[in-house]
Write an enzyme that holds these catalytic residues in place. Structure first.
Site, PDB file in Angstrom:
ATOM      1  N   ALA A   1       0.842  -1.191   0.000  1.00  0.00           N
ATOM      2  CA  ALA A   1       0.000   0.000   0.000  1.00  0.00           C
ATOM      3  C   ALA A   1       0.880   1.245   0.000  1.00  0.00           C
ATOM      4  O   ALA A   1       1.857   1.322   0.752  1.00  0.00           O
ATOM      5  CB  ALA A   1      -0.901  -0.002   1.238  1.00  0.00           C
ATOM      6  N   TYR A   2       0.526   2.203  -0.832  1.00  0.00           N
ATOM      7  CA  TYR A   2       1.280   3.455  -0.896  1.00  0.00           C
ATOM      8  C   TYR A   2       0.622   4.494  -0.009  1.00  0.00           C
ATOM      9  O   TYR A   2      -0.579   4.724  -0.082  1.00  0.00           O
ATOM     10  CB  TYR A   2       1.395   3.944  -2.345  1.00  0.00           C
ATOM     11  CG  TYR A   2       2.427   3.124  -3.066  1.00  0.00           C
ATOM     12  CD1 TYR A   2       3.761   3.498  -3.047  1.00  0.00           C
ATOM     13  CD2 TYR A   2       2.081   1.924  -3.682  1.00  0.00           C
ATOM     14  CE1 TYR A   2       4.743   2.709  -3.656  1.00  0.00           C
ATOM     15  CE2 TYR A   2       3.049   1.141  -4.288  1.00  0.00           C
ATOM     16  CZ  TYR A   2       4.370   1.544  -4.274  1.00  0.00           C
ATOM     17  OH  TYR A   2       5.326   0.756  -4.847  1.00  0.00           O
ATOM     18  N   ILE A   3       1.447   5.108   0.830  1.00  0.00           N
ATOM     19  CA  ILE A   3       0.987   6.119   1.775  1.00  0.00           C
ATOM     20  C   ILE A   3       1.141   7.505   1.161  1.00  0.00           C
ATOM     21  O   ILE A   3       0.337   8.393   1.376  1.00  0.00           O
ATOM     22  CB  ILE A   3       1.807   6.038   3.089  1.00  0.00           C
ATOM     23  CG1 ILE A   3       1.836   4.597   3.624  1.00  0.00           C
ATOM     24  CG2 ILE A   3       1.279   7.010   4.120  1.00  0.00           C
ATOM     25  CD1 ILE A   3       0.503   3.917   3.690  1.00  0.00           C
TER      26      ILE A   3
END
Length: 165
Positions: free
Chosen positions: A29-31
């Site tokens: 997951a990209y923050i």
């Protein structure tokens, strides 16, 4: 500072499956993401997690920082991800002195199979296994950040990956 130097390829056959040394299922997951940097969290086999910061414009070589983090924190961050959370199974394969990572995507990119090889320097020329297809190093469409934040499913899964070469 750690440096990540890697080449990325499409996979044209299943010949790699008989060479698997280890496998791990993970969510990615990209923050945060920008033109030259990204912050992502990975959850490995639902048991552990790592935060990674990458800085650099070149897709072949970038600065990379990785830190183990509590699983609960990673799960919270994944719920706040930008774009889609990538699902994949990573298989590690040793081939002529290099470790190849074959990512078999699930979820939004079900059917896409990509291989990466990390190298000690940009001029390294690892021997390519016979199951390797077209090189996509530098093709931003195969950047995991781009895959997470832009809808490339139709193009990558149903278009380009069938012409792995």
């Amino acid at each position: 500072m750690a440096k990540e130097i890697e080449r990325k390829f499409l996979v044209k056959s299943d010949g790699w499956r008989s060479e698997i040394a280890s496998s791990s299922v993970f969510l990615q997951a990209y923050i945060a993401g920008g033109e030259d940097r990204s912050i992502r969290v990975r959850i490995f086999d639902g048991k552990s997690a790592r935060l990674t910061i990458k800085i650099g414009r070149k897709l072949l070589s970038r600065d990379e920082y990785e830190y183990d983090i509590p699983l609960g924190d990673a799960q919270d961050m994944a719920r706040a991800a930008i774009g889609v959370v990538l699902e994949k199974t990573r298989h590690k394969i040793e081939h002529e002195g290099y470790i190849w990572e074959v990512d078999v995507y699930g979820g939004a990119y079900q059917g896409l199979v990509v291989a990466e090889v990390e190298m000690e320097h940009e001029d390294a020329m690892p021997a390519l296994p016979d199951w390797i297809g077209r090189e996509v190093t530098g093709d931003r469409r195969y950047s995991n950040l781009v895959m997470a934040t832009e809808d490339l499913n139709g193009e990558l899964v149903h278009g380009l990956s069938t012409t792995a070469g």
